[in-house]
Design a protein around this motif. Structure first.
Motif, PDB file in Angstrom:
ATOM      1  N   THR A   1      41.096 -32.949  11.714  1.00 43.36           N
ATOM      2  CA  THR A   1      41.432 -34.349  11.986  1.00 43.36           C
ATOM      3  C   THR A   1      40.164 -35.185  12.202  1.00 43.36           C
ATOM      4  O   THR A   1      40.123 -36.362  11.836  1.00 43.36           O
ATOM      5  CB  THR A   1      42.372 -34.479  13.207  1.00 43.36           C
TER       6      THR A   1
ATOM      7  N   LYS B   1      37.731 -41.747   6.684  1.00 41.71           N
ATOM      8  CA  LYS B   1      39.006 -42.407   6.385  1.00 41.71           C
ATOM      9  C   LYS B   1      38.876 -43.521   5.345  1.00 41.71           C
ATOM     10  O   LYS B   1      39.829 -43.836   4.647  1.00 41.71           O
ATOM     11  CB  LYS B   1      39.661 -42.928   7.660  1.00 41.71           C
TER      12      LYS B   1
ATOM     13  N   LEU C   1      49.926 -32.567   8.223  1.00 40.10           N
ATOM     14  CA  LEU C   1      49.019 -33.629   7.766  1.00 40.10           C
ATOM     15  C   LEU C   1      49.786 -34.770   7.107  1.00 40.10           C
ATOM     16  O   LEU C   1      49.430 -35.935   7.245  1.00 40.10           O
ATOM     17  CB  LEU C   1      47.999 -33.057   6.778  1.00 40.10           C
ATOM     18  N   SER C   2      50.857 -34.431   6.392  1.00 39.03           N
ATOM     19  CA  SER C   2      51.626 -35.469   5.700  1.00 39.03           C
ATOM     20  C   SER C   2      52.301 -36.413   6.699  1.00 39.03           C
ATOM     21  O   SER C   2      52.499 -37.587   6.427  1.00 39.03           O
ATOM     22  CB  SER C   2      52.675 -34.841   4.773  1.00 39.03           C
TER      23      SER C   2
ATOM     24  N   ILE D   1      38.894 -36.040   8.716  1.00 37.44           N
ATOM     25  CA  ILE D   1      39.774 -37.028   8.081  1.00 37.44           C
ATOM     26  C   ILE D   1      39.505 -38.430   8.628  1.00 37.44           C
ATOM     27  O   ILE D   1      39.447 -39.414   7.884  1.00 37.44           O
ATOM     28  CB  ILE D   1      41.257 -36.621   8.287  1.00 37.44           C
ATOM     29  N   GLU D   2      39.297 -38.514   9.944  1.00 36.30           N
ATOM     30  CA  GLU D   2      39.001 -39.812  10.575  1.00 36.30           C
ATOM     31  C   GLU D   2      37.610 -40.322  10.182  1.00 36.30           C
ATOM     32  O   GLU D   2      37.432 -41.494   9.890  1.00 36.30           O
ATOM     33  CB  GLU D   2      39.098 -39.689  12.096  1.00 36.30           C
TER      34      GLU D   2
ATOM     35  N   ARG E   1      50.985 -37.257   9.653  1.00 40.33           N
ATOM     36  CA  ARG E   1      50.021 -38.080  10.394  1.00 40.33           C
ATOM     37  C   ARG E   1      49.020 -38.784   9.493  1.00 40.33           C
ATOM     38  O   ARG E   1      48.255 -39.618   9.941  1.00 40.33           O
ATOM     39  CB  ARG E   1      49.272 -37.243  11.426  1.00 40.33           C
ATOM     40  N   ASN E   2      48.988 -38.441   8.211  1.00 44.66           N
ATOM     41  CA  ASN E   2      47.943 -39.008   7.354  1.00 44.66           C
ATOM     42  C   ASN E   2      48.538 -39.514   6.044  1.00 44.66           C
ATOM     43  O   ASN E   2      48.876 -38.731   5.166  1.00 44.66           O
ATOM     44  CB  ASN E   2      46.890 -37.929   7.069  1.00 44.66           C
ATOM     45  N   GLU E   3      48.664 -40.819   5.944  1.00 46.66           N
ATOM     46  CA  GLU E   3      49.211 -41.392   4.714  1.00 46.66           C
ATOM     47  C   GLU E   3      48.139 -42.202   3.987  1.00 46.66           C
ATOM     48  O   GLU E   3      48.425 -43.213   3.362  1.00 46.66           O
ATOM     49  CB  GLU E   3      50.433 -42.258   5.035  1.00 46.66           C
ATOM     50  N   ASN E   4      46.923 -41.734   4.089  1.00 45.68           N
ATOM     51  CA  ASN E   4      45.797 -42.456   3.502  1.00 45.68           C
ATOM     52  C   ASN E   4      45.787 -42.230   1.982  1.00 45.68           C
ATOM     53  O   ASN E   4      45.621 -41.108   1.513  1.00 45.68           O
ATOM     54  CB  ASN E   4      44.493 -41.927   4.122  1.00 45.68           C
TER      55      ASN E   4
ATOM     56  N   HIS F   1      42.970 -40.166   0.298  1.00 46.17           N
ATOM     57  CA  HIS F   1      42.779 -38.745   0.585  1.00 46.17           C
ATOM     58  C   HIS F   1      43.777 -37.864  -0.155  1.00 46.17           C
ATOM     59  O   HIS F   1      44.962 -38.150  -0.191  1.00 46.17           O
ATOM     60  CB  HIS F   1      42.921 -38.494   2.094  1.00 46.17           C
TER      61      HIS F   1
END
Length: 281
Positions: free
Chosen positions: A20, A27, A77-78, A23-24, A80-83, A86
């Motif tokens: 994480t 971002k 991850l899906s 990822i941050e 919490r992370n909708e970037n 990525h």
């Protein structure tokens, strides 16, 4: 240009935290993240020198556990992370951690490895697990960033770069440090710890090289005298609440002295601050 970042995992909380953090940190960058889990067939007859083959029970059971763990991570991850910048890929390998990392770096042209400082053993007295130290010292063609369990992500504002100025600096060696400083707006604090007075001519030339490399980034030079390297670095980082430490991990040098296992336990700040190991070209 797309970044390719390798995230080794043993499914521990520490590994998740490292993931994480990466990822941050990236971002706003277009990234492909490769999540690697290496497995071996525990329970396989120890007296046998044979390596279990695909299709054999121990191999297939270990492989299934690995793939299920990776699938669970992707699902997490899906949520919490909708970037949209990525993408995530999983790699499950029957291999040692070190050899698995080397393999993925080569096959996927990885530019950075980000991992936790220790795995699922999590003994409180051991800040840096043996796997992390092994990877930081043996992976010489790719920078390695180690993220402590206690390091919640905050955008780096200050990166400490300790150096003895004894070897020339090449731009390629410093590229990842400069990239992170650029994307986070961090200031680079160059720290020299010395027990003698002044720099010799070679050291002054190497300091000028560093200034040239960092000319477009905010940076400053600092000197501490008459303290040991470990204590001085630790005090500097703690007193300033710095966010990251980065080294050039030259063979048989400064980094080795810092990260020899007995030293690691004494470096309290390492339990909170990410460390980026760069490598000599």
């Amino acid at each position: 240009m797309k970044r390719k970042i390798l995230l080794p995992t043993d499914f521990s909380k520490n590994a998740w935290n490292a993931m994480t953090y990466a990822i941050e940190l990236y971002k706003d960058e277009v990234c492909e993240f490769y999540i690697l889990n290496t497995f071996n067939a525990t329970g396989y007859a120890l007296e046998s020198m044979m390596v279990p083959e695909p299709g054999e029970r121990f191999y297939e059971e270990a492989k299934k556990q690995s793939e299920m763990g990776l699938a669970k991570m992707l699902k997490g991850l899906s949520f919490r992370n909708e970037n949209p910048k990525h993408q995530f890929f999983t790699v499950s390998q029957f291999n040692s951690l070190l050899e698995g990392i080397k393999d993925v770096i080569a096959k996927k042209d990885i530019e950075l490895v980000v991992m936790g400082t220790k795995g699922d053993t999590d003994a409180a007295s051991i800040v840096y697990g043996s796997n992390t130290i092994l990877v930081m010292e043996k992976i010489r063609n790719c920078p390695v960033m180690a993220i402590p369990k206690e390091a919640d992500f905050k955008k780096p504002k200050e990166i400490v770069f300790p150096t003895d100025y004894k070897t020339p600096f090449k731009r390629r060696e410093l590229q990842h440090l400069m990239d992170i400083a650029k994307i986070s707006g961090a200031v680079i604090r160059i720290l020299h710890i010395v027990d003698a007075d002044g720099l010799d001519e070679d050291q002054q030339n190497n300091k000028r090289l560093l200034e040239e490399n960092f000319e477009n980034l905010e940076h400053s030079f600092h000197t501490l005298r008459n303290v040991d390297v470990q204590g001085g670095l630790s005090a500097f980082v703690e007193s300033r609440d710095s966010d990251m430490v980065t080294f050039i991990n030259r063979k048989h040098s400064f980094f080795g002295s810092i990260f020899s296992k007995p030293m690691v336990k004494n470096l309290g700040y390492h339990s909170r601050v990410p460390v980026l190991a760069l490598h000599d070209v």
